[in-house]
Design a protein around this motif. Structure first.
Motif, PDB file in Angstrom:
ATOM      1  N   PRO A 169       4.082  19.684  17.645  1.00  0.00           N
ATOM      2  CA  PRO A 169       4.241  18.517  18.524  1.00  0.00           C
ATOM      3  C   PRO A 169       2.886  17.826  18.688  1.00  0.00           C
ATOM      4  O   PRO A 169       1.847  18.501  18.670  1.00  0.00           O
ATOM      5  CB  PRO A 169       4.726  19.124  19.844  1.00  0.00           C
ATOM      6  CG  PRO A 169       4.550  20.587  19.737  1.00  0.00           C
ATOM      7  CD  PRO A 169       4.406  20.945  18.302  1.00  0.00           C
ATOM      8  N   PRO A 170       2.877  16.518  18.779  1.00  0.00           N
ATOM      9  CA  PRO A 170       1.592  15.808  18.907  1.00  0.00           C
ATOM     10  C   PRO A 170       0.713  16.377  20.013  1.00  0.00           C
ATOM     11  O   PRO A 170      -0.512  16.365  19.893  1.00  0.00           O
ATOM     12  CB  PRO A 170       2.018  14.374  19.215  1.00  0.00           C
ATOM     13  CG  PRO A 170       3.355  14.234  18.588  1.00  0.00           C
ATOM     14  CD  PRO A 170       4.013  15.582  18.709  1.00  0.00           C
ATOM     15  N   GLN A 211      14.432  18.874  13.522  1.00  0.00           N
ATOM     16  CA  GLN A 211      14.961  17.533  13.235  1.00  0.00           C
ATOM     17  C   GLN A 211      13.971  16.681  12.465  1.00  0.00           C
ATOM     18  O   GLN A 211      14.362  15.838  11.671  1.00  0.00           O
ATOM     19  CB  GLN A 211      15.339  16.814  14.531  1.00  0.00           C
ATOM     20  CG  GLN A 211      16.649  17.294  15.139  1.00  0.00           C
ATOM     21  CD  GLN A 211      16.419  18.102  16.394  1.00  0.00           C
ATOM     22  OE1 GLN A 211      15.372  18.705  16.552  1.00  0.00           O
ATOM     23  NE2 GLN A 211      17.399  18.125  17.282  1.00  0.00           N
ATOM     24  N   TRP A 215       1.240   8.093  21.745  1.00  0.00           N
ATOM     25  CA  TRP A 215       1.498   9.520  21.912  1.00  0.00           C
ATOM     26  C   TRP A 215       1.053  10.282  20.653  1.00  0.00           C
ATOM     27  O   TRP A 215       0.431  11.336  20.731  1.00  0.00           O
ATOM     28  CB  TRP A 215       2.995   9.753  22.167  1.00  0.00           C
ATOM     29  CG  TRP A 215       3.338  11.166  22.505  1.00  0.00           C
ATOM     30  CD1 TRP A 215       3.628  12.181  21.645  1.00  0.00           C
ATOM     31  CD2 TRP A 215       3.414  11.744  23.812  1.00  0.00           C
ATOM     32  NE1 TRP A 215       3.877  13.341  22.328  1.00  0.00           N
ATOM     33  CE2 TRP A 215       3.760  13.102  23.661  1.00  0.00           C
ATOM     34  CE3 TRP A 215       3.229  11.236  25.104  1.00  0.00           C
ATOM     35  CZ2 TRP A 215       3.911  13.964  24.746  1.00  0.00           C
ATOM     36  CZ3 TRP A 215       3.390  12.100  26.182  1.00  0.00           C
ATOM     37  CH2 TRP A 215       3.731  13.446  25.998  1.00  0.00           C
ATOM     38  N   ASN A 216       1.380   9.726  19.497  1.00  0.00           N
ATOM     39  CA  ASN A 216       1.080  10.424  18.251  1.00  0.00           C
ATOM     40  C   ASN A 216      -0.385  10.303  17.838  1.00  0.00           C
ATOM     41  O   ASN A 216      -0.811  10.974  16.905  1.00  0.00           O
ATOM     42  CB  ASN A 216       1.969   9.895  17.117  1.00  0.00           C
ATOM     43  CG  ASN A 216       3.427  10.205  17.356  1.00  0.00           C
ATOM     44  OD1 ASN A 216       3.750  11.097  18.136  1.00  0.00           O
ATOM     45  ND2 ASN A 216       4.301   9.461  16.703  1.00  0.00           N
ATOM     46  N   PRO A 262       3.591  25.235  19.511  1.00  0.00           N
ATOM     47  CA  PRO A 262       4.812  24.422  19.477  1.00  0.00           C
ATOM     48  C   PRO A 262       5.439  24.244  20.855  1.00  0.00           C
ATOM     49  O   PRO A 262       6.624  23.963  20.953  1.00  0.00           O
ATOM     50  CB  PRO A 262       5.727  25.220  18.550  1.00  0.00           C
ATOM     51  CG  PRO A 262       5.293  26.639  18.745  1.00  0.00           C
ATOM     52  CD  PRO A 262       3.844  26.638  19.162  1.00  0.00           C
ATOM     53  N   SER A 281       4.692  22.820  25.118  1.00  0.00           N
ATOM     54  CA  SER A 281       3.842  21.927  25.898  1.00  0.00           C
ATOM     55  C   SER A 281       4.336  21.890  27.332  1.00  0.00           C
ATOM     56  O   SER A 281       5.543  21.941  27.576  1.00  0.00           O
ATOM     57  CB  SER A 281       3.877  20.522  25.287  1.00  0.00           C
ATOM     58  OG  SER A 281       3.115  19.640  26.079  1.00  0.00           O
ATOM     59  N   GLN A 338      10.787  10.979  20.561  1.00  0.00           N
ATOM     60  CA  GLN A 338      11.692  11.968  19.996  1.00  0.00           C
ATOM     61  C   GLN A 338      10.942  12.981  19.131  1.00  0.00           C
ATOM     62  O   GLN A 338      11.278  14.162  19.102  1.00  0.00           O
ATOM     63  CB  GLN A 338      12.782  11.264  19.156  1.00  0.00           C
ATOM     64  CG  GLN A 338      13.931  12.154  18.739  1.00  0.00           C
ATOM     65  CD  GLN A 338      14.749  12.626  19.926  1.00  0.00           C
ATOM     66  OE1 GLN A 338      14.937  11.905  20.907  1.00  0.00           O
ATOM     67  NE2 GLN A 338      15.221  13.861  19.857  1.00  0.00           N
ATOM     68  N   GLY A 339       9.935  12.528  18.418  1.00  0.00           N
ATOM     69  CA  GLY A 339       9.167  13.422  17.538  1.00  0.00           C
ATOM     70  C   GLY A 339       8.554  14.575  18.316  1.00  0.00           C
ATOM     71  O   GLY A 339       8.481  15.702  17.819  1.00  0.00           O
ATOM     72  N   GLN A 340       8.101  14.324  19.519  1.00  0.00           N
ATOM     73  CA  GLN A 340       7.556  15.397  20.354  1.00  0.00           C
ATOM     74  C   GLN A 340       8.652  16.391  20.704  1.00  0.00           C
ATOM     75  O   GLN A 340       8.485  17.592  20.561  1.00  0.00           O
ATOM     76  CB  GLN A 340       6.964  14.791  21.635  1.00  0.00           C
ATOM     77  CG  GLN A 340       6.582  15.795  22.709  1.00  0.00           C
ATOM     78  CD  GLN A 340       5.330  16.597  22.369  1.00  0.00           C
ATOM     79  OE1 GLN A 340       4.546  16.163  21.534  1.00  0.00           O
ATOM     80  NE2 GLN A 340       5.165  17.762  22.974  1.00  0.00           N
ATOM     81  N   ASP A 367      11.499  16.853  19.181  1.00  0.00           N
ATOM     82  CA  ASP A 367      11.994  17.527  17.984  1.00  0.00           C
ATOM     83  C   ASP A 367      11.054  18.665  17.566  1.00  0.00           C
ATOM     84  O   ASP A 367      11.493  19.701  17.097  1.00  0.00           O
ATOM     85  CB  ASP A 367      12.123  16.538  16.818  1.00  0.00           C
ATOM     86  CG  ASP A 367      13.341  15.630  16.959  1.00  0.00           C
ATOM     87  OD1 ASP A 367      14.170  15.901  17.850  1.00  0.00           O
ATOM     88  OD2 ASP A 367      13.461  14.659  16.187  1.00  0.00           O
ATOM     89  N   ALA A 368       9.765  18.437  17.698  1.00  0.00           N
ATOM     90  CA  ALA A 368       8.814  19.421  17.183  1.00  0.00           C
ATOM     91  C   ALA A 368       8.555  20.554  18.165  1.00  0.00           C
ATOM     92  O   ALA A 368       8.011  21.582  17.776  1.00  0.00           O
ATOM     93  CB  ALA A 368       7.496  18.731  16.839  1.00  0.00           C
ATOM     94  N   MET A 369       8.947  20.404  19.400  1.00  0.00           N
ATOM     95  CA  MET A 369       8.729  21.493  20.357  1.00  0.00           C
ATOM     96  C   MET A 369       9.750  22.593  20.108  1.00  0.00           C
ATOM     97  O   MET A 369      10.940  22.324  19.968  1.00  0.00           O
ATOM     98  CB  MET A 369       8.875  20.981  21.791  1.00  0.00           C
ATOM     99  CG  MET A 369       7.658  20.197  22.248  1.00  0.00           C
ATOM    100  SD  MET A 369       7.481  20.204  24.039  1.00  0.00           S
ATOM    101  CE  MET A 369       8.950  19.360  24.547  1.00  0.00           C
TER     102      MET A 369
END
Lengths: 1034, 655
Positions: free
Chosen positions: A720-721, A781, B109-110, B174, B176, B634-636, B638-640
């Motif tokens: 995650p970022p 995803q 954010w990214n 992974p 936060s 959403q990327g945050q 999704d990656a968590m």
């Protein structure tokens, strides 16, 4: 390293000198013995004219005449060796027969075949692992320059997919599915016994004698950390000892045409679309036209671009043998000029092999394969051609050609054949590759220990690519003064391999042993550099002197590369068979690799397999129906060593920056974290197989079942970022592949009048799934990975139709599901909660995306051959059932289905108030980016198809030429890609349903799909070719 | 023969010994074309980390889709005719929903967390490597800068990236956990900026690097923003909701006062910074990197490599500077006639990389209110002329067309003459928009006796509207041609200006800070009125008229000051900020800080999206309370690698 290379050079030098010194020392033959008469026939009883017959003892030889007859001198008890190209050599002991009948079996015949396995060969009957084989001659039934393309659909469990349709492109090879998420899934290629590091296109098809694919781990474990993706063993032609000098000539020439142009709209269709979309209209409601457009124009831009392609292949080889040695060398030339002007591929190859016995115990030899290839034209894309307005004329009022066309919103560069021809040297992109793959070997029979031999193999390879491109001022730009640009890059790879093998081969009664031990070391170094420049002052300089670029010269840190990796291995194998009935093979290998962190470098791989030749049992003797019945089972462990060098160390990425107009600096940030415990991906495979041959070997086949579990998947885990770092590489997750494969070959018809009809079919069913991701994670995803689903999935909304009518829209709650949406737009599946009376409680959201399996149900291939006297007619085809074909041409990322009338659109059946049952939505509706909302759902098609890859009609006219000493001559015509059927995609679009790009290529937006998903994009269109060819041997 | 055998055996043995023994180095690794994270422990590595602090700005400033989130949906702008969903959803007029995938706040954010981590790495290894604290304080500045951006946009964000609060993270994490807004301000933003104020030099290390006054500007702005957050006049929800209390027990007034004091201190000791003589000087491309600009994401036309973007063509992605395309309409469609007497279309204005022109994208449009109300005074106040491109002039010569061409009323137009003018007001009388005789191709109007087509402010539409002169591309390498209009801008993107110190102090004063007289070059009484008039007086000074494309030296300072209301309220300040910073990406943050977003932006007017639309329509936006914080991307989520419930709780309410 340097010292070591020097040592290699010295040693190989010694070996070569030894070869040249001793190669002339053949024994004087004596004219003794009686005259032996005989006849050489093939399995059908037809004479094999030109077959060579050698008295192994005397070293004297002869060849069979046009009727297969021969005569030479021999003493009783002496051995004769009979051989011919395309047939297996055989040995016969002369026992005083008056008429010695010799039957030569074709190389691809079932029984008695020798197959190549890792570090050796084995009689096919004794093989216990899963090995699929095809002869070079059969491969060449599909005339293509490279092995990967020829292999498509030929062997069960070997899936070949097209990744580019440009001349010279190679294909993606997957053996028994995909097992790795991020590491390579490419099999190991072994050329003449040594791992082959180069591009498979560098291997000259014409020189391939046989190709064997090791599929299960019991067969590949001998390659340890390189074996997990299967192994392809390629054997090239060598001279046969005792063979008369022979020249073989193969030549073909052909033309290719576009299989089917992309179905873009014509002028009236496009004008209608722009009007229906209503986004570009004048004050009076009429459609708006760009300054180059007119309603009276109807330009087919594709017709103005495509040309007739050309393909030609010339190949000559010479081979011969003496009693104590053999040699073979040859050269070939292949050229393919594509259907898009400037796109072409040329390849020049040279190969040679020498094998020489020196004295009683020593054998020395070398093989060399060299090629130079030249690829051009990758700078010419199709996007401008396809998206150019058909309402615009390619010519100015004065008849001269236009270079830029203005549409209402866009000005676009024109790529027509005339334009490209006019630019010639001012707009180019080319790549030159040079590669040389060499192996030197020495083999020593240990005196006093029969069957014990020591062998050393030294592989020395060098491969280089030099590429450059140049774009002159104003070319490929709307701006006529856009400066010239040039770029140039080269990459060099060198590697060496040293293998020390000890083999012991003995037969004692019914016991047969083969034991082997190996120690090997290999090291590969690859480096590349790239420079680019802006403002090259003179077009003639092209990219050859970027130093002259006046405006700017760039050497970007990200485009320079160096890597080095090493591998050390110990290996042992024992094969034992009893009475040809009970077979067992056991292997153990231990690999140490530089790319892993110290302390984690070494791993050991065991494998064992067993076979039972049921048909050789005494109780089967009476059953003449069954010629072969063998049961096999094997288990083995392998791994995938595709850890990128330095992965354990972490990565700092760079960002260039300017402080003020001309103070430059480079910034660094951590883009990948180190991971010292990084390891390989381990695969464990069970394999079960049945081989059979029935009805006097007229029907033969193999059925296999396998299950492979791969653990510790190497992943660049997206973080995650908020972790501050994009990713790290780790061994997380498991996958599984299981499947069934079968192949069946049969002679359907064989008459005394000369008719034969052979056919073969193979099918593969592979079921792939991810069984584990990271701890506690069932879905990723970002990368489209889901536990319980295959690796190749699409994660997207599911189209369930269109909002056909306003009633439909009202009752389906379009206002809630798709706020701002209208009638005629795409309706996608809603999976959220519903309130009372079924009203959805929220709008369509990312939670509604579905996991769609893109893998086919099964794939396979077929081939058939009908022969009558000198004529033969053969066909090779492939098929696929199910799966999803992603066509980015129809989806949003291609920007060819914008449905807005802004640029030309692919011809689709779109919704209008009077065409409510259309498949595609209303033009000019709600947008997502520049495309219709949910347009990605428009790019998915059924992947099923049947495709005939080639049909060949040949005629053997050697009988007319035998008097001139020409034993083989065949003329043939081939139609390549003649037709496709049973493909819904082809039916709708007319296009070839095979993929033609990776997921991030040949689209306007390249971030929609991951690289690994193969898609159909606007790459060079598929072609259909017609060839005329000639094979002569004399 | 026997000798031969022996030789062979010997040879074999030699080979064996050679190959079995050799090369222990086969299993060792040494990267040679890339750096490993160890490089950060060297002095060069630390300096490279600092360069990254600046380089990362390009991924935020100039990124057109993030830029859109700061303008569309405010009173300054709405979506344009070619807007895609990125823009439509931001308008909140029922064209889609702002959610975790459609919101483009993902851009920061990214980007920010990676840079925050690099900053922490520089601070940590900098002290180990013995790097001067004046240098590593630049990293403190940027860590606070990024957190400030994040906390305004998303609410509370995590201080622990995996290795502990504000520690350099080298551990794959992974998961936060978000900290509260007050924790982010009081544990990171304030201490880091205070350290930067103490340690940074007064003069920049390199062109454009941060200094003490820059740190003061951001510290003052952070105090101001935090004070508003504590005050919360309109009861806007926050998240994570841990009450609006300050850990140190201070109230809003305390922080307004801190903001005031810090800003005034920087005004009084500005170092090399100061106000430019005119608004035109501030924004003209030839005067980029002037002393009023305190922070910018730099770009250059001199090096494609270090510009990190092509100098000829851009695909519209970071780090390219392409925000200026978004509110540029498709002016090259404009036609004149090549003949007089009968109309024959000829394009008379081409794309050119000239300030005010550039690449059209038609994604954003100014509202009619911005043109007519915010910039109601277009004659004394030079800022309308210094912000918008209102007159489009023929550049036929560059396109190889010999003039003249014929325009409205078949009057001839030569190179450099006006083809289209956006009028300042409605006073010119009835405009003929029929295009029945003179075909502008864009539905522009004709007035008797004028050669140029015209559009009045009430006729501004989603497809034809004044462009943004202020931020558009400027190149000096066009030669005699049109240049490279399809490249991204090679100008620096301005992030912070000296003038904002006056606004910050004035805003703090309006909200209750006690004024003190300001000394130094910008002497005034220190009230909001006094501070703002420094800027208004400057706005009254004219040097050049963009509309006339000619020098226009005039001083309307007195008239500007005379027009200032004696009592300044927050809405007046916001209007003044819009005049000063229109289209520079300040607006949304200004509106949410002061909690005036819904009040000022709920309705707006614009004409339709087709050529010839000149009837203003009124649109109403639905600005619900949850929209005051942007969704976590959403990327945050999704990656968590956490449960669905944890993910749901991580997301801001209402998304």
């Amino acid at each position: 390293m340097r010292k070591f290379t020097l040592r290699n050079a010295v040693v190989s030098g010694i070996l070569m000198i030894a070869v040249s010194l001793f190669s002339s020392s053949s024994l004087f033959a004596q004219d003794v013995g009686e005259v032996v008469n005989g006849k050489v026939v093939d399995s059908s009883g037809n004479p094999v004219s030109g077959a060579s017959i050698l008295n192994v003892k005397s070293g004297k030889g002869t060849s069979a005449d046009k009727d297969g007859n021969f005569s030479l001198r021999a003493v009783k008890g002496q051995t004769l060796q009979i051989s011919f190209v395309g047939y297996q050599s055989t040995r016969v002991v002369y026992k005083g027969q008056t008429n010695l009948a010799v039957t030569l079996l074709r190389e691809n015949a079932v029984l008695g075949d020798v197959v190549v396995i890792g570090y050796g060969t084995q009689r096919k009957e004794a093989v216990t692992g899963s090995v699929a084989s095809i002869s070079g001659n059969n491969l060449r039934e599909v005339p293509t320059p490279n092995i990967s393309a020829a292999l498509q659909g030929r062997l069960p469990g070997v899936a070949i997919s097209q990744t580019s349709s440009q001349p010279g492109a190679t294909m993606q090879i997957r053996i028994r599915g995909t097992r790795s998420l991020t590491a390579t899934n490419d099999p190991l290629v072994v050329l003449d016994g040594l791992p082959f590091p180069g591009n498979i296109a560098d291997i000259d098809m014409n020189n391939v004698k046989s190709l064997d694919v090791l599929k299960d781990a019991s067969a590949t474990a001998i390659y340890g950390s390189r074996g997990a993706n299967g192994v392809i063993l390629i054997t090239t032609y060598k001279g046969t000892s005792g063979q008369d000098p022979r020249i073989a000539l193969n030549s073909y020439y052909g033309v290719s045409k576009v299989f089917s142009p992309f179905p873009m709209m014509n002028g009236p269709q496009f004008a209608a679309l722009r009007k229906a979309a209503g986004l570009y209209k004048n004050q009076d409601g009429s459609i708006q036209l760009g300054t180059d457009e007119s309603l009276n124009t109807n330009t087919n831009w594709q017709n103005l671009l495509y040309q007739t392609g050309k393909v030609t292949n010339e190949d000559i080889s010479v081979s011969a043998g003496t009693k104590r040695g053999s040699y073979s060398y040859g050269a070939s030339y292949y050229e393919n000029d594509g259907v898009i002007p400037t796109q072409s591929y040329k390849r020049y190859s040279l190969h040679g092999a020498v094998d020489q016995r020196v004295g009683k115990y020593l054998r020395l030899g070398f093989t060399t394969n060299n090629n130079y290839n030249y690829t051009q034209g990758s700078q010419v894309g199709l996007y401008n051609t396809l998206s150019n307005s058909p309402l615009a004329s390619p010519y100015k009022a004065d008849g001269s050609i236009k270079y830029v066309v203005a549409m209402p919103l866009d000005q676009q560069w024109v790529s027509t054949k005339k334009v490209l021809d006019s630019l010639k040297d001012n707009y180019l992109s080319q790549q030159k590759g040079y590669a040389t793959y060499n192996s030197v070997y020495g083999e020593l029979q240990i005196p006093g220990v029969p069957g014990l031999a020591y062998r050393v193999n030294v592989g020395l390879n060098l491969y280089q690519i030099n590429k450059g491109s140049y774009t002159a001022v104003g070319v490929n730009s709307n701006n006529p003064t856009a400066p010239s640009t040039a770029s140039s890059g080269d990459s060099t790879g060198t590697d060496w391999t040293i293998e020390n093998l000890l083999t012991y081969d003995r037969s004692i009664g019914k016991h047969q042993f083969n034991a082997m031990a190996l120690y090997s070391t290999e090291r590969t170094q690859i480096s590349s550099s790239n420079i680019s420049g802006i403002g090259v002052p003179a077009d003639a300089l092209q990219y050859y002197n970027i130093g002259t670029a006046g405006q700017e010269i760039d050497v970007l840190p990200a485009n320079q590369y160096y890597s080095e990796r090493g591998l050390k291995s110990w290996m042992g194998r024992l094969m034992y068979s009893y009475d040809n009935r009970y077979l067992i093979s056991a292997t153990i290998r231990s690999d140490g690799a530089s790319v892993l962190a110290p302390g984690h470098q070494w791993h050991t791989y065991p494998a064992v397999s067993a076979g039972w030749n049921v048909a050789n049992e005494s109780f089967m003797r009476g059953i003449s129906l069954i010629n072969l019945l063998k049961l096999r089972v094997g288990y083995g462990e392998t791994s995938n060593q595709a850890v990128v060098p330095y992965s354990t160390l972490g990565v700092l990425s760079t960002n260039p920056y300017n402080f003020g107009a001309s103070t430059y600096a480079t910034g660094y940030y951590v883009s990948q974290l180190p991971n010292a415990s990084l390891s390989w991906e381990y695969s464990k495979t069970w394999n079960y197989g049945i081989d059979f041959a029935l009805l006097d070997n007229r029907l033969s086949g193999t059925v296999e079942y396998y299950i492979t579990k791969t653990n510790g998947l190497l992943q660049s885990v997206t973080l995650p970022p908020t972790s501050g770092v994009n990713s790290y590489v780790a061994n997380v997750g498991n996958t599984q592949n299981k499947g069934i494969e079968f192949s069946l070959d049969g002679t359907i018809l064989k008459t005394n009048s000369g008719w034969t009809w052979d056919a073969g079919v193979n099918m593969s069913f592979n079921r792939n799934k991810i069984t584990r991701l990271n701890t506690g994670v069932t879905a990723d995803q970002t990368n489209w990975w889901f536990v319980g689903k295959p690796i190749n999935v699409i994660y997207d909304y599911k189209k369930i139709g269109l909002w056909k009518t306003s009633a439909d829209s009202a009752s389906g709650h379009e206002n809630i599901l798709q706020p701002g949406g209208n009638v005629g737009e795409v309706k996608v599946l809603y999976t959220g909660p519903t309130g009372s009376n079924g009203t959805p409680t929220r709008a369509i959201s990312p939670d509604d995306r579905q996991v769609l399996n893109a893998d086919p149900n099964f794939i396979g291939g077929f081939n058939t051959r009908v022969a009558y006297k000198g004529f033969d007619l053969s066909a090779v085809g492939i098929f696929q059932s199910g799966g999803i074909l992603i066509s980015t041409v129809y989806g949003p990322s291609g920007y060819l289905n914008l449905m807005s009338g802004r640029r030309n659109n692919i011809q689709v059946d779109y919704w209008t108030p009077t065409n409510i049952n259309a498949k595609y939505p209303k033009p000019g509706g709600q947008m997502s980016g520049d495309n219709p909302q949910y347009a990605s759902t428009l790019g998915y098609f059924s992947g099923s198809y049947v495709k005939v890859r080639s049909i060949t009609l040949g005629y053997n006219f050697a009988k007319w030429l035998r008097q001139f000493g020409i034993p083989q001559a065949r003329l043939y015509v081939t139609a390549q890609n003649p037709f496709v059927t049973l493909s819904p995609y082809h039916r709708e679009t007319g296009l070839d349903p095979e993929t033609n790009s990776y997921g991030d290529q040949y689209q306007a937006v390249t971030t929609q799909y991951t690289h690994r998903l193969l898609v159909q994009g606007f790459n060079t269109p598929a072609t259909r070719s017609f060839l005329v060819g000639l094979n002569i041997t004399f | 023969m026997k000798r031969l055998y022996i030789n062979s055996i010997l040879l074999g043995a030699v080979i064996g010994v050679l190959f079995l023994g050799g090369c222990k180095k086969v299993l060792q690794e040494q990267p040679r074309s890339n750096y490993t994270p160890d490089f950060f422990n060297t002095q060069t590595g630390v300096v490279g980390g600092l360069t990254e602090m600046y380089a990362h700005l390009r991924y935020i400033y100039g990124q057109g889709y993030y830029y859109n989130t700061l303008e569309v949906g405010t009173d300054e702008s709405t979506y344009g005719q070619s807007a895609d969903a990125n823009f439509l959803v931001m308008d909140m007029t029922g064209q889609g929903v702002i959610n975790a995938t459609t919101s483009r706040a993902d851009v920061i954010w990214n980007t920010c967390f990676t840079n925050i981590n690099t900053a922490s790495g520089v601070i940590q290894s900098g002290s180990k490597a013995g790097v001067n604290v004046a240098l590593t304080s630049e990293a403190n500045f940027f860590r606070a800068f990024d957190y400030f951006l994040l906390v305004q946009t998303f609410g509370g964000v995590p201080l622990d990236l995996g290795a502990g609060n504000l520690q350099f993270n080298t551990k794959p994490t992974p998961t936060s956990v978000r900290n509260s807004v007050q924790t982010v301000y009081t544990q990171c933003i304030f201490p880091d900026l205070q350290a930067a104020v103490s340690n940074l030099p007064m003069t920049a290390r390199l062109t454009g690097t941060v200094t003490k006054p820059v740190a003061q500007l951001f510290l003052a702005k952070a105090y101001l923003t935090y004070a508003w957050w504590l005050k919360n006049p309109n009861s806007i929800p926050t998240f994570p909701d841990s009450g609006r209390t300050d850990p140190a027990g201070h109230d809003a007034n305390y922080y307004f006062q801190q903001a005031y004091t810090t800003a005034v201190s920087a005004i009084q000791n500005p170092g090399s910074y100061g106000l430019q003589p005119t608004f035109y000087d501030l924004n003209v491309g030839s005067n980029d990197r002037n002393n009023e600009i305190m922070l910018y994401a730099d770009h250059t036309q001199n090096s494609q490599q270090y510009n990190a973007a092509s100098l000829t063509y851009s695909n519209g992605g970071a780090p390219d500077n392409f925000s200026c395309w978004m509110q540029t309409w498709n002016y090259p469609v404009l036609t004149s006639s090549s003949t007089s007497g009968s109309w024959k279309n000829v394009n008379s204005v081409q794309r050119a990389s000239v300030q005010g022109y550039g690449r059209p994208y038609i994604r954003m449009t100014p509202t009619i209110g911005a043109v007519t109300q915010t910039f109601s005074d277009k004659t004394n106040d030079s800022r309308y002329d210094g912000t918008f491109q209102t007159v489009y002039r023929a550049n036929i010569k560059e396109a190889g067309v010999a003039g003249p061409v014929y325009n409205a009323n078949y009057m001839p137009v030569n190179e450099g003459d006006a083809v289209l003018s956006f009028l300042n007001d409605e006073s010119a009388g009835t405009i003929d928009y029929t295009n029945s005789v003179y075909k502008s191709s864009i539905g522009a109007g004709v007035l008797p006796g004028r050669a140029d087509f015209v559009v009045s402010p009430q006729g501004i539409s989603r497809i034809v509207y004044p462009g943004l002169w202020k931020i558009s591309a400027y190149r000096t390498d066009n030669g005699t041609g049109l240049g490279n209009p399809n490249a991204a801008s090679t100008r620096p993107w301005n992030i912070a200006k000296f003038s904002e110190l006056f606004f910050i102090a004035a805003e703090a004063a309006v909200e209750g800070a006690t004024p003190t007289a300001v000394t130094g070059a910008y002497v005034n009484d220190g009230t909001a009125y006094g501070l703002i008039n420094v800027l208004r007086a400057r706005a009254g000074k004219w040097k050049f008229s963009n509309a006339a494309n000619a020098a226009q030296v005039a001083d309307h300072s007195a008239a500007m000051v005379a027009a200032t209301p004696p009592t300044i309220d927050i809405n007046y300040l916001l209007a003044e900020r819009s005049r000063e910073y229109y289209g520079e990406g300040y607006r949304w943050y200004d509106l949410i800080r002061t909690q005036q977003w819904a009040n000022l932006s709920t309705t707006y007017q614009i004409c339709g999206a087709a050529y010839g639309n000149h009837t203003p329509q009124t649109f109403t936006r639905t600005i619900t309370p949850n929209l005051w914080l942007r969704p976590i991307p959403q990327g945050q989520l999704d990656a968590m690698q956490v449960s669905a419930a944890v993910k749901a709780a991580y997301q801001n309410p209402g998304y």
